[in-house]
Design a protein around this motif. Structure first.
Motif, short mmCIF file in Angstrom:
data_model
loop_
_atom_site.label_atom_id
_atom_site.label_comp_id
_atom_site.label_asym_id
_atom_site.label_seq_id
_atom_site.Cartn_x
_atom_site.Cartn_y
_atom_site.Cartn_z
N CYS A 20 26.97 -13.98 73.46
CA CYS A 20 26.59 -13.23 72.11
C CYS A 20 26.56 -14.48 71.04
O CYS A 20 27.22 -15.54 71.28
N MET A 73 26.97 -14.17 67.88
CA MET A 73 27.21 -13.89 66.52
C MET A 73 28.91 -14.63 66.27
O MET A 73 29.06 -14.88 65.15
N GLY A 74 29.43 -14.96 67.29
CA GLY A 74 30.63 -15.69 67.06
C GLY A 74 31.67 -15.15 66.34
O GLY A 74 32.65 -15.80 65.82
N CYS A 75 31.95 -13.72 66.51
CA CYS A 75 32.97 -13.17 65.77
C CYS A 75 34.40 -13.82 66.42
O CYS A 75 34.59 -14.09 67.64
N PHE A 83 37.31 -12.76 66.77
CA PHE A 83 38.26 -11.92 67.57
C PHE A 83 37.77 -11.63 68.85
O PHE A 83 38.28 -10.76 69.60
N CYS A 84 36.64 -12.28 69.25
CA CYS A 84 35.83 -11.37 70.43
C CYS A 84 35.61 -12.48 71.58
O CYS A 84 35.35 -13.67 71.41
N THR A 95 33.63 -12.34 74.07
CA THR A 95 32.23 -12.45 74.09
C THR A 95 31.55 -13.61 73.43
O THR A 95 30.79 -14.37 73.37
N GLY A 96 32.03 -13.32 71.94
CA GLY A 96 31.65 -14.62 70.86
C GLY A 96 32.02 -15.89 71.25
O GLY A 96 31.12 -16.74 71.09
N GLY A 149 28.91 -3.38 74.25
CA GLY A 149 29.38 -4.23 75.16
C GLY A 149 29.18 -5.79 74.89
O GLY A 149 29.20 -5.90 73.39
N GLN A 150 28.79 -6.46 75.48
CA GLN A 150 28.37 -7.89 75.30
C GLN A 150 27.30 -7.78 74.32
O GLN A 150 26.17 -7.33 74.68
N GLY A 151 27.22 -8.89 73.31
CA GLY A 151 26.12 -9.05 72.77
C GLY A 151 25.94 -8.10 71.36
O GLY A 151 26.92 -7.18 71.19
N GLU A 152 25.12 -8.39 70.45
CA GLU A 152 24.81 -7.99 69.27
C GLU A 152 23.33 -7.07 69.33
O GLU A 152 22.15 -7.77 69.48
N VAL A 205 27.14 -5.71 63.82
CA VAL A 205 28.05 -6.28 62.90
C VAL A 205 27.57 -6.41 61.84
O VAL A 205 27.87 -6.97 60.80
S1 SF4 Z 1 29.81 -9.08 71.08
FE1 SF4 Z 1 30.16 -8.10 68.88
S2 SF4 Z 1 32.15 -8.52 68.45
FE2 SF4 Z 1 31.55 -9.93 70.11
S3 SF4 Z 1 30.86 -11.73 68.99
FE3 SF4 Z 1 28.96 -10.45 69.55
S4 SF4 Z 1 28.64 -9.24 67.61
FE4 SF4 Z 1 30.75 -10.04 67.55
#
Ligand code: SF4
Length: 352
Positions: A116, A118-120, A122-123, A125-126, A161-164, A197
């Motif tokens: 992903c 988006m780099g959140c 707390f995640c 996947t990010g 799941g994984q990804g935006e 997000v």
């Molecule tokens: S998978 Fe969702 S929570 Fe995780 S970084 Fe991507 S957008 Fe953010």
């Protein structure tokens, strides 16, 4: 090569034009139902009437390939099974089969991307970064693989799941269309949920297109600075712009907007958050899904205590904001979204 996981009957009939393969739309419907609804991959065995030449030669032009299952982890605490898939090019992505309250009914949590962008913070996947978008066919194939792997009725799908999902808008909407189709996944459109997000242009587009699926906007903070720290993508659109897009979606659908709030112990459950949230959505019908962050994480974040969660719940309720507590699957090892892929990527690359 046509993937039968991402075409409508009309498109399939239009694509099969050679004399041996030409088929009616009714035959295309039966073919897709055989493969997608019933999960069969062997065309030559088709019981429903499709002309013999088409059955015999379809494999030359069409495929219904599924990704390889690299790992399957049962999580009895949450009645969930996590799957780590590997696409033909090596891309890793996950899906989760989640038990619903009803006996033997399940929903599938689907990935929209490998990794992903988006780099959140707390995640898991990010932290992987974006490897690539998944195609609609890969998304639907992962759904079918999870659905067919164990008994029970799969009656819903969530893109969490994984990804935006809105970063891969076209493929996700196409996949949702196949999942809801009577020759596809046969899931009610109302039982398909897409989470974002907060990509404002895509929320506006989704609203303008009157898409029939449920939308969840992951907010997790109503304080601009804190939200930018937790969700770096928030720097692109001010919270007021996001709130306006959410309000227009609620108005267009006539239903309250659903906001997801990933609750992190010691981080985003103070009075200031509750007050900012109430101000931001003043006059907009919303409901808040409180989701506990997964345990056993490498980033030092922790699950909120009962006292913290209850205090925030009360603070929101006192301001007239309805709250629903959602249980995230993930009380077991490596259960948070992205953790399986993260562990496997680390193992494959040797990165510590
Ligand atoms: S998978 Fe969702 S929570 Fe995780 S970084 Fe991507 S957008 Fe953010």
């Amino acid at each position: 090569m046509i993937s039968l996981y991402e075409v409508t009957p009309t498109e399939l009939a239009a694509a099969l034009t050679t004399p041996e393969l030409a088929c009616t739309e009714a035959e295309a419907r039966r073919l897709l139902a055989w493969c997608v609804s019933h999960g069969r991959t062997d065309f030559s065995n088709m019981r429903r009437p499709v002309k013999r030449a088409l059955r015999a030669r379809l494999a030359e032009v069409a495929q219904a390939e599924r990704p390889a299952v690299l790992e399957r982890i049962e999580d009895p605490v949450d009645d969930a099974v996590r799957y780590l898939f590997q696409a033909a090019d090596g891309a890793l992505f996950e899906a989760v089969r989640i038990g619903l309250d009803k006996d033997a009914h399940y929903t599938v949590c689907l990935s929209s991307q490998a990794g992903c962008a988006m780099g959140c913070t707390f995640c898991a996947t990010g932290r992987l970064g974006l490897h690539r978008h998944l195609s609609a066919a890969e998304i639907v194939a992962s759904f079918c693989a999870v659905r067919d792997e164990a008994p029970g009725r799969v009656s819903g799908a969530v893109f969490m799941g994984q990804g935006e999902p809105f970063h891969n808008y076209a493929a996700v909407l196409r996949a949702a269309g196949v999942l809801a189709h009577s020759c596809g996944g046969r899931i009610s459109a109302k039982a398909i949920t897409i989470s974002t997000v907060g990509l404002v242009p895509q929320i506006l587009r989704y609203t303008a297109e009157a898409q029939p699926y449920k939308l969840i906007v992951s907010l997790s903070s109503a304080l601009p600075e804190r939200r930018r720290q937790l969700l770096p993508v928030a720097a692109r659109w001010p919270l007021t712009e996001l709130a306006a897009a959410v309000a227009s979606h609620a108005e267009a659908t006539g239903r309250p907007a659903t906001l997801a709030w990933v609750l992190m112990g010691g981080v985003n459950h103070d009075e200031a958050e509750a007050e900012a949230l109430a101000t931001l959505f003043d006059g907009v019908p919303v409901r808040i899904n409180l989701i506990d962050i997964n345990d056993r994480r490498p980033d030092g974040q922790r699950r909120a205590t009962d006292a913290e969660r209850n205090a925030f719940h009360d603070a929101l309720s006192a301001r007239g904001l309805p709250v629903i507590r959602r249980y995230s699957v993930g009380r077991s090892r490596d259960a948070a979204c992205g953790m399986l892929a993260s562990r496997r990527t680390t193992a494959l690359s040797g990165v510590a």
